[in-house]
Design an enzyme around this catalytic site. Structure first.
Site, PDB file in Angstrom:
ATOM      1  N   ASP A 194      24.107  34.796  50.016  1.00 18.42           N
ATOM      2  CA  ASP A 194      25.139  34.795  51.063  1.00 18.42           C
ATOM      3  C   ASP A 194      24.807  35.889  52.063  1.00 18.42           C
ATOM      4  OD1 ASP A 194      25.894  37.173  49.803  1.00 18.42           O
ATOM      5  OD2 ASP A 194      27.728  36.348  48.970  1.00 18.42           O
ATOM      6  N   ASP A 231      39.574  37.188  41.990  1.00 20.26           N
ATOM      7  CA  ASP A 231      40.186  35.960  42.522  1.00 20.26           C
ATOM      8  C   ASP A 231      39.372  34.705  42.168  1.00 20.26           C
ATOM      9  OD1 ASP A 231      37.955  36.466  44.017  1.00 20.26           O
ATOM     10  OD2 ASP A 231      38.894  36.113  45.963  1.00 20.26           O
ATOM     11  N   HIS A 252      36.140  34.241  42.898  1.00 21.64           N
ATOM     12  CA  HIS A 252      35.061  33.916  43.835  1.00 21.64           C
ATOM     13  C   HIS A 252      33.708  34.362  43.288  1.00 21.64           C
ATOM     14  CE1 HIS A 252      34.815  38.140  45.433  1.00 21.64           C
ATOM     15  NE2 HIS A 252      33.600  37.761  45.747  1.00 21.64           N
TER      16      HIS A 252
END
Lengths: 238, 238, 238, 238
Positions: D66, D129, D131
């Protein structure tokens, strides 16, 4: 063949342990064979605290690849006794995960391994004479599977066997058993360690790539996944 | 080694094609080497309609494993000419997917293959003298990678080369190139086909498992994934 | 996902058989699961003569991936009865090589498979509603392993179960068992076949790549080795 | 999924490094993606001296999965800057072996990887969360390949992006790029590390095995080769 030259024995041991741990970190069962002897001592010292009581290595099954029985004794022979001392006992390996080759089962040993799914990995040592496992010059042929080698295989075999059992004549067997060259070639990944000047000639021959039964280890240079880890001394003739 | 005995040549061809198609049906790139000669003719006849204009085989890259140049001619030699005729042309294989070994690139050929990710599969034939690819007795050694074999390798090599170019002296080269025994052993999966009584002695030796440079193909019996497909006649001495 | 579009059903069957045969031609044990139903009928017709009495496929172990029991009857349910008729009986597959999933062992079925070394290959069909195996919309969740689905899973499940047992109310069970989405995702290679206009909408959704539990098969598009084989009619909405 | 519970963070780091080193010790090219962030810091501290100037790791190619660009700046974004600092610079990794994903090439990134032979291994972290990579809840879908996520994906995305660039408004980009869930699922082997009480809820959900897009990481539990390494604190809710 992939050649890894390390700066010293300590790094050879670390890289050997890295390779071994990499082969052990699988999701499902993995079958590995490991070498006894003096060369891998440092590897097993690194491995022991990393493996002991670690349930995430429960998928690992161990196999010995040769055995010299003590004459007149039941139980473990020279190799398993050595492996127990160097690794299986200190690392507290579950006995159910240790598959023992000895003189009672050598004849069907390759089939046992095939039924278990084949060996995925082997850690090998090598002798100055080009032997690995019990494949000494003039004992086994390239095409041999797991075999029984008798004292008449070579003129000096009686002396070799005597030396292996610590010089105690009463314990000297008249044979040993070993996975043969073809058995070892069936393994998916081969990793060999060698250190010190006494191994420099061997390493030179392996890199030169001449393949001859008179120097048994040379066959392994034709294997599709063979890694040779050596220290600078063992690499000094390259 | 896995031995498959088929009832006749037709079944040998079908099983050979099944193996080849299985190796070709991968999600990503797959690299395969295929044999020229008379034995695989039937395999390629089965393959051609199944492969021609099928874009789902675009992931397949082909390699030839030996070549005999025509003297004084540019362009394809004996092997590629034969492969074109038997398979690449009738199956309309895209030339971008065909990687040609010849006398201009043999020296770095093993590195080219390694950079391409290695060969995944090879379809091999075998000669009555135990040769495969260009590895005839007394030409290459077990430890050889891709090599140039010259006309002085054996006393009869001039005659062999003459025969390979159809007996036309002007076209007779004084050498050929071939992937060596070690090159072939690096391939992940080896499949060999043999049929007819003339191959019965070869098959017998392969099954007996003696490994000797005098009968080059015997090395392959030590490979971890070697399948031998033979018809009943070739199996008649077992 | 690799998409293979064939010109007709016959080619879909041939390519399906090629994939299946490729998975069966291994040196050691291979574990495959195959689908019952109407779609694979043509695949098994191709396979039967190629497999029947061929000892070189003795390394192949078969698994069914779902089962609908006949109420009040012992023995095989709907799926195994269908597989026996379509393939296992005509191909004379040795019963020792067939591993049966049913309501007595579904709970530990994923562990059984893991102990057998995992499944290497599955041949799947797909329904117009996006179901595969017994994973119908609103029955299993993406995270489910092998599961028991009861008649109260959906309002129409009683009707579905009745239909599956041929409309004979006495034979209608109140549940079935199926490998779940997570079980199927654990398999190394997934191959799915689909043909005809009734499957065009499914194929479109698979290619679009939206993943939703409401259309269960869409999960499989995330698998690292998933091949979808469809005829032109099933591909007509692409 | 294979779950490895370690007694503390140090052991988590060691086991993570063992897995990474195992994936790097291959004979041919291996492609691995590694995570930036705070969790892997200890892994890279272990790795650095083992990897630095070791030519036997020349076969390893690295990929970032990413990237958050710095607005108005050319050159590396947040992820590559962090990876350089944590690992690539201290370990002196050759820049030719680092394949950079950024906003200029994200659109064809999955094809680039496929052409390179696919990714063999990824080391992942996970957020409280759920992710992983840039796959935050409500940004990407399970079926997405490498994607561009814009600041309007979620109401709080502007704040997230601001925080990622150190709170400097001038550097805040209005998007980032990330390999999507489907991209990650294509990788052959997934290894994830998580430590501390803040990750206990995540680990609980992963072990429970519910798969939902609202908690993106849950998809990975369906991957055929997924290993989760957690310390005792992260495992405290199991």
């Amino acid at each position: 063949m992939k050649l890894i030259i390390t700066k010293d024995v300590q790094e050879m041991n670390e890289v050997g342990a890295q390779q071994l741990l990499g082969a052990m970190h699988t999701q499902y069962r993995t079958n590995i064979a490991i070498t006894a002897g003096s060369t891998p001592k440092g590897v097993y010292e690194i491995m022991t605290p990393l493996v002991k009581n670690k349930t995430y290595f429960d998928n690992v099954h161990y196999y010995n690849f040769d055995e010299i029985p003590f004459k007149g004794e039941e139980g473990y022979g020279v190799t398993m006794t050595n492996l127990n001392k160097l690794y299986f006992d200190p690392a507290a390996i579950n006995k159910e995960k240790i598959h023992v080759l000895d003189d009672t089962n050598y004849d069907g040993y390759d089939d046992i391994i095939a039924n278990d799914g084949g060996l995925d990995f082997v850690l090998l040592g090598v002798g100055a004479d080009g032997h690995y496992c019990g494949n000494l010059p003039n004992t086994t042929k390239f095409g041999d599977l797991t075999s029984r080698v008798t004292e008449d295989a070579r003129p000096d075999m009686v002396d070799i066997l005597l030396s292996e059992v610590g010089g105690v004549e009463e314990k000297r067997p008249d044979f040993y058993v070993t996975m043969g060259p073809k058995s070892i070639m069936q393994i998916k990944k081969l990793v060999m360690i060698a250190n010190g000047k006494s191994k420099a000639e061997v390493v030179k021959k392996l890199v030169e790539g001449i393949v001859t039964e008179e120097f048994p280890v040379t066959l392994l240079t034709t294997h599709p996944d063979f890694t040779l880890i050596v220290d600078e001394e063992a690499a000094s003739l390259l």
